[in-house]
Structure formats: structure tokens, C-alpha cells
Enzyme design. Sequence first.
Site, PDB file in Angstrom:
ATOM      1  N   ASP A 231       0.808  -1.221   0.000  1.00 61.31           N
ATOM      2  CA  ASP A 231       0.000   0.000   0.000  1.00 61.31           C
ATOM      3  C   ASP A 231       0.840   1.271   0.000  1.00 61.31           C
ATOM      4  O   ASP A 231       0.406   2.316   0.482  1.00 61.31           O
ATOM      5  CB  ASP A 231      -0.961   0.026   1.196  1.00 61.31           C
ATOM      6  N   GLU A 232       2.046   1.206  -0.538  1.00 58.84           N
ATOM      7  CA  GLU A 232       2.918   2.382  -0.536  1.00 58.84           C
ATOM      8  C   GLU A 232       3.484   2.678  -1.918  1.00 58.84           C
ATOM      9  O   GLU A 232       4.530   3.307  -2.057  1.00 58.84           O
ATOM     10  CB  GLU A 232       4.055   2.206   0.482  1.00 58.84           C
TER      11      GLU A 232
END
Length: 288
Positions: A231-232
Site C-alpha cells: 500500500d505504498e
Amino acid sequence: MKQHDTLILTASCESRLGTVDAVTGYLYEQQCYVADMQTFDDARAGYFFIRVEFRRPEQGEFNEAAFRDGFAVRAEKYGMDWELSERSHRPSVVIMVSKFDHCLNDLLYRYRTGQLAIEIPAIISNHPDLQRLADWHHIPYYHLPITPDTKAEQEAQLWRIVQESNAELVVLARYMQVLSPDLCNKLAGRAINIHHSLLPGFKGAQPYHQAYAKGVKLVGATAHYINNELDEGPIITQGVQAVDHSHYPEELVAKGRDIECVTLARAIQYHIEKRVFMYRGKTVVLGS
């Protein structure tokens, strides 16, 4: 303006005098009318980005191969990375999903009504729950269950479907599985994920209930390209909405789902319209 008469030219290079003219000057020489243009010069990085929509010449026949050859010479002088595409092109998009259906429902509606100019050759899920929704839209649905022991085999099947579908983009519409580094690398730059954005970063089960317990004042969502960091990945777009003490967890969940749908659809739109440039671990989005 007819979309089938319009092309999109995107280019990026180090910041140098004459970069805009390298593009627009060439289009003028080819008697191509510039219908829309956005540029950005990153002064700190010394890097330039441009996106141009232009129409073919009204007179005579447009030779795309010759156009490409001619611009390649111009672009080489500036060390440009560039791409030419048809504005009317409908890219092939494979959607991955688990059990939550809100993002998939929204994307299928936009696809069905023509709001998203894409083709969907396959929907892939690790659960059978959304089979009927795919069937109703006459889209092949691939149920690929996964366990820790079968992850490699499942991802090999998944990758085979992506390849056989000639997918130009993969969308993780709340696909609740962490992709392996190998698959992330294969999908680099052409896989978009959506997740909630809550501050502080409430992780684990029931993030909205955690947020409610802390009296959260904002809910939101982030759409980003995937990479090996959970999620980055490079962020394409984000959505946010103010909330207050009167919003119970169920209401926060509902608002969060709405924002996820809109944010994901917007990110896909930007991607297929060639508005997104990935650069140094982040994105430049022109005309957003």
C-alpha cells in the site's frame, strides 16, 4: 471533435530550452491541430513532462509510421521518453476482487454506460461470491482460491490469464491478498490498487471502527500503482471527506466505500487517458 481523429502524444525528458517547441513545432510542421496540452517542469528535479492531444491533418492522408519516425529523430535530440496513442483506444483491463463488491459494481456500471472507455476480458477472484455479477455482465469470471501453500501456483494462473487477455492494465478492486514481489515486478506500472486512507493509519481488522473510537474527522481513499511495499506505491489520486462525532462506524464504512469507488475510477481514467507519468517513485498527473 471525433475521438477517432485524435491522438495523444506524451513525452518526458530533462529540462532543456526548446522542449515545448520540439513537440508543438513538429505537430505544426505535420499540420496537426493541437486540441489540448498540459506541461509540467519539475524545477527541483530538472525534469519536464508534456501531454498533447492533437487532431490528424484535415487534408491528405496521415501516415502514422512516418509521423513516428520523424518525431523519433526530434525526441532523440532531447533524450525524450515518449508514447503515441489513439484517443479512442479502449484498453483491455483485468479486474481482481475478493468479497467486497462496491468498487467492482461501480466499475462495471461505468463500463456498461460508457463512462470508462475500457474492455474487461476477465474478472479474477480468490472467492466465488461475485460470479453472478460477472455473469450478468457477460464477463468471464475466474475463481482462483489461494492458501499459503498454493500462492505460487495461484499467481501463475493469474498471470497466465492476464497475458492471455492481453491486459494493458490490472485493477485491484479490493483484492484482499498481498501479491508476491515477483508478480508486483511483472505488473509494475500497469496495476492500480485502492485502499482506505485514515489518519492515524488504522491497520488490521475493522479500521473504520478503530477510527470511530479515536473520533476521526476525515475519511478517504488512495489509488496507487502497486509495488513491493504494501500500500505504498506511487500515488495517482486521493479522495477525502470530512466527518464528525455524529458518524457511527457503519456510516464511516459507507462513506469510505463511496470515496473508494470514485477515487479508483478517477485513477483508471487518468491512466487510460495517458495523464500519469511515473517518476522517481511518485507520479506526475497532467490535466487532472
